[in-house]
Design an enzyme around this catalytic site. Structure first.
Site, PDB file in Angstrom:
ATOM      1  N   CYS A  52       0.818  -1.218   0.000  1.00  0.00           N
ATOM      2  CA  CYS A  52       0.000   0.000   0.000  1.00  0.00           C
ATOM      3  C   CYS A  52       0.846   1.261   0.000  1.00  0.00           C
ATOM      4  CB  CYS A  52      -0.911   0.021   1.228  1.00  0.00           C
ATOM      5  SG  CYS A  52      -1.775  -1.516   1.565  1.00  0.00           S
ATOM      6  N   ASP A  84      -3.370  -2.809   7.538  1.00  0.00           N
ATOM      7  CA  ASP A  84      -4.471  -3.622   8.043  1.00  0.00           C
ATOM      8  C   ASP A  84      -4.395  -5.074   7.597  1.00  0.00           C
ATOM      9  OD1 ASP A  84      -5.182  -1.131   8.934  1.00  0.00           O
ATOM     10  OD2 ASP A  84      -7.299  -1.379   8.477  1.00  0.00           O
ATOM     11  N   CYS A 125      -2.463   3.073   2.730  1.00  0.00           N
ATOM     12  CA  CYS A 125      -3.327   2.172   3.485  1.00  0.00           C
ATOM     13  C   CYS A 125      -4.323   2.957   4.332  1.00  0.00           C
ATOM     14  CB  CYS A 125      -2.483   1.243   4.351  1.00  0.00           C
ATOM     15  SG  CYS A 125      -3.419  -0.127   5.088  1.00  0.00           S
ATOM     16  N   ASP A 126      -5.349   2.250   4.761  1.00  0.00           N
ATOM     17  CA  ASP A 126      -6.592   2.820   5.284  1.00  0.00           C
ATOM     18  C   ASP A 126      -6.453   4.047   6.186  1.00  0.00           C
ATOM     19  OD1 ASP A 126      -7.215   0.446   4.088  1.00  0.00           O
ATOM     20  OD2 ASP A 126      -8.344  -0.372   5.771  1.00  0.00           O
ATOM     21  N   LYS A 127      -5.764   3.900   7.330  1.00  0.00           N
ATOM     22  CA  LYS A 127      -5.781   4.965   8.339  1.00  0.00           C
ATOM     23  C   LYS A 127      -4.881   6.118   7.971  1.00  0.00           C
ATOM     24  CE  LYS A 127      -8.371   1.985  10.181  1.00  0.00           C
ATOM     25  NZ  LYS A 127      -8.066   0.928   9.209  1.00  0.00           N
ATOM     26  N   CYS A 197      -5.219  -1.975  -1.254  1.00  0.00           N
ATOM     27  CA  CYS A 197      -6.126  -3.063  -1.617  1.00  0.00           C
ATOM     28  C   CYS A 197      -7.164  -2.584  -2.636  1.00  0.00           C
ATOM     29  CB  CYS A 197      -6.802  -3.610  -0.374  1.00  0.00           C
ATOM     30  SG  CYS A 197      -5.623  -4.303   0.818  1.00  0.00           S
ATOM     31  N   GLU A 448     -10.619  -4.769  13.449  1.00  0.00           N
ATOM     32  CA  GLU A 448     -11.473  -5.190  12.342  1.00  0.00           C
ATOM     33  C   GLU A 448     -11.634  -6.708  12.386  1.00  0.00           C
ATOM     34  OE1 GLU A 448     -10.528  -1.741   9.030  1.00  0.00           O
ATOM     35  OE2 GLU A 448      -9.589  -3.694   8.825  1.00  0.00           O
ATOM     36  N   SER A 474     -13.336  -4.633   8.291  1.00  0.00           N
ATOM     37  CA  SER A 474     -12.585  -4.251   7.104  1.00  0.00           C
ATOM     38  C   SER A 474     -13.562  -3.912   5.995  1.00  0.00           C
ATOM     39  CB  SER A 474     -11.711  -5.428   6.657  1.00  0.00           C
ATOM     40  OG  SER A 474     -11.285  -5.263   5.328  1.00  0.00           O
TER      41      SER A 474
END
Length: 558
Positions: A52, A84, A125-127, A197, A448, A474
């Site tokens: 990521c 994650d 990535c997500d955060k 992702c 998650e 997730s």
């Protein structure tokens, strides 16, 4: 860039008394003329721990070079990432949500400590996405967010696969639906290179929300990580930041309630992640914009899912990009009166002006559907209330027009216990898996639950077994799943009172989460309940547990 735009950094670089400060800047390449230029912080979440973020430092150089050409002095400082996909299913996932607020803290401290005039934040990535923008909002200096782009799909025997394919392969293997060779082949093919992702999981959801919010340039969310067009995104982002510096355009000047409504609307139309609830609530708080968890149902009820995206659908962001991207979905919403086109954005143009040249082309593809034939008639998630969730819970309904399920509770005190039961075939069709003490404080960190939801899906039970938790999901989770249950069990919420075999009902039509136990019995259980010991007594997780608020308010630490 002419003198006058370094309004913050000049207190650190101007005057005889700042001789030592300038001496240190000279060591990293500054010259006399550079001290009159705006100091631009490049907050970059690069890391070679995951695909990521592995490429972020490389693509950041395009923005840095362009900013220098335009007359700024860019300096890089590093945030970080808890990935994650790698943290999932074990203690490491407790650190993921915590990283969001820590990234915001890092940006606040670094940019305030060095009196930066502007910020360009790069996340993957997500955060790293909401965390970066939260930090920008705290400083409220000219700022632009840039996404690193999503990963290309992998190929397994001519079939596209991704990270969720790997998680679901675990459940499929454990239930005997695939052999070990098949599981291993999926593992090896799922992640072919750089990028976040690929499905409409949390990273792509939040990148899309930032584009809709107006803090990133058009197409920022859609262009995959390895596409040549990603370089153009980096250059245009630098140019947008330069224009924002010159006009002193700051995030809180243009991020309004209507901007957040646009972000929620686009999230719904894309079939986005439930994590958008947490992050948009947190971002709204940082932006001083009124937004509550109840507001999300207004948009869920009135927004069809237009994109057939994973995890419930078939496609990934690379496919969406090929047929028109997030900007085409936004144009469709705008044309149907579902976006506020007059909202100003970081480009200095309104949403409508940014989308003026976008053409809607629906023929010859089925990634994006029209309003007459949506993937789903309403949004991918909604807020439930009831005696199990007085302050709200989030139902993920992607892939299902409605979710109505009643079944006996199977109660687990942690994710690992539930996963073990699922993997060993101790969870049956009709059950409601309850995983508690995984909330923001109780976890701590609100893990998650992709591993148990993927195991359920891999076993072919996604439409037969429900899962309820005060943790979260997730973006890759799908099925009958309810998270963010508030108040959380650790704070004595009703989830702490559920016992094995209690009848639990989920009803998306009534927006209800109900425990079929009499009030008198619940009160008796409440009197007997004792809060469990916090699992950590020092360090970052302990500090987080002392500070974090309810999931129903964004799980903020400030």
């Amino acid at each position: 860039m002419s003198d006058g735009y370094n309004t913050r950094s000049r207190v650190m670089t101007s005057g005889v008394q700042r001789t030592a400060n300038r001496a240190m800047f000279r060591a990293v390449g500054f010259t006399d003329e550079d001290f009159n230029k705006p100091l631009v912080g490049i907050a970059c979440a690069d890391s070679d721990v995951s695909p990521c973020n592995v490429h972020l430092a490389e693509i950041a150089e395009h923005s840095k070079a362009r900013l220098r050409e335009l007359g700024s002095m860019p300096v890089t400082f590093h945030t970080f990432v808890i990935t994650d996909g790698q943290a999932m299913g074990h203690e490491g996932m407790k650190c993921s949500l915590i990283s969001r607020d820590t990234i915001a803290d890092i940006i606040e401290l670094d940019a305030r400590g060095h009196q930066m005039d502007a910020l360009l934040g790069i996340g993957g990535c997500d955060k790293t996405i909401p965390g970066t923008v939260m930090g920008m909002l705290r400083l409220n200096v000219p700022s632009v967010f840039v996404y690193g782009g999503s990963i290309k799909p992998g190929d397994h025997n001519g079939r596209p696969v991704d990270i969720v394919s790997a998680f679901e392969a675990v459940g499929a293997y454990s239930s005997g639906r695939i052999e070990e060779a098949e599981r291993h082949a999926i593992e090896c093919a799922a992640c072919p290179g750089p990028g976040a992702c690929g499905g409409m999981y949390t990273a792509n959801t939040m990148a899309s929300a930032m584009e809709a919010l107006g803090i990133g340039v058009t197409d920022n969310a859609s262009v995959p990580a390895v596409e040549p067009a990603r370089t153009d995104i980096m250059l245009r982002s630098a140019e947008a930041l330069d224009a924002a510096i010159r006009s002193d355009r700051k995030p809180k000047d243009f991020l309004t309630r209507k901007s957040f409504e646009n972000a929620i609307r686009v999230t719904m139309a894309l079939g986005g992640s439930t994590n958008a609830v947490l992050h948009l609530l947190a971002l709204a708080r940082e932006a001083d914009v009124p937004l509550t968890i109840e507001d999300f149902n207004t948009f869920s009820d009135t927004t069809p899912v237009l994109c057939d995206m994973k995890p419930a659908g078939r496609y990934v962001m690379d496919d969406l990009y090929r047929v028109g991207g997030v900007k085409m979905v936004m144009r469709m919403l705008l044309d149907n009166g579902m976006l506020h086109g007059d909202c100003m954005t970081v480009t200095g143009k309104t949403v409508a002006e940014n989308l003026a040249g976008v053409r809607v082309r629906l023929s010859g593809q089925d990634v994006i559907h029209d309003f007459d034939n949506p993937v789903k008639r309403n949004g991918p998630f909604m807020i439930l209330h009831g005696n199990l969730s007085p302050h709200g819970a989030v139902l993920k309904s992607a892939g299902m027009e409605e979710v109505v399920h009643s079944g006996p509770a199977r109660v687990f005190e942690a994710e690992e216990q539930a996963l073990d039961a699922i993997m060993n075939n101790h969870v049956r069709s009709g059950d409601v898996v309850v995983i508690r003490y995984e909330g923001p404080r109780g976890g701590p960190g609100m893990r998650e639950m992709l591993s148990p939801t993927a195991a359920i899906a891999g076993a072919g039970l996604a439409k037969e077994v429900a899962l309820i938790t005060d943790g979260r999901f997730s973006g890759g989770s799908h099925g009958m799943v309810v998270g963010h249950v508030a108040p959380e069990a650790f704070d004595g919420g009703p989830l702490a009172l559920v016992q094995e075999g209690d009848l639990v009902t989920i009803d998306s039509t009534a927006k209800l989460l109900h425990l079929d136990v009499a009030d008198e019995e619940l009160e008796r259980r409440r009197e007997a309940w004792r809060r469990p010991e916090l699992r950590y007594t020092s360090g970052a997780l302990y500090k987080y547990a002392q500070l974090v608020g309810s999931a129903s308010e964004g799980a903020l630490t400030c």
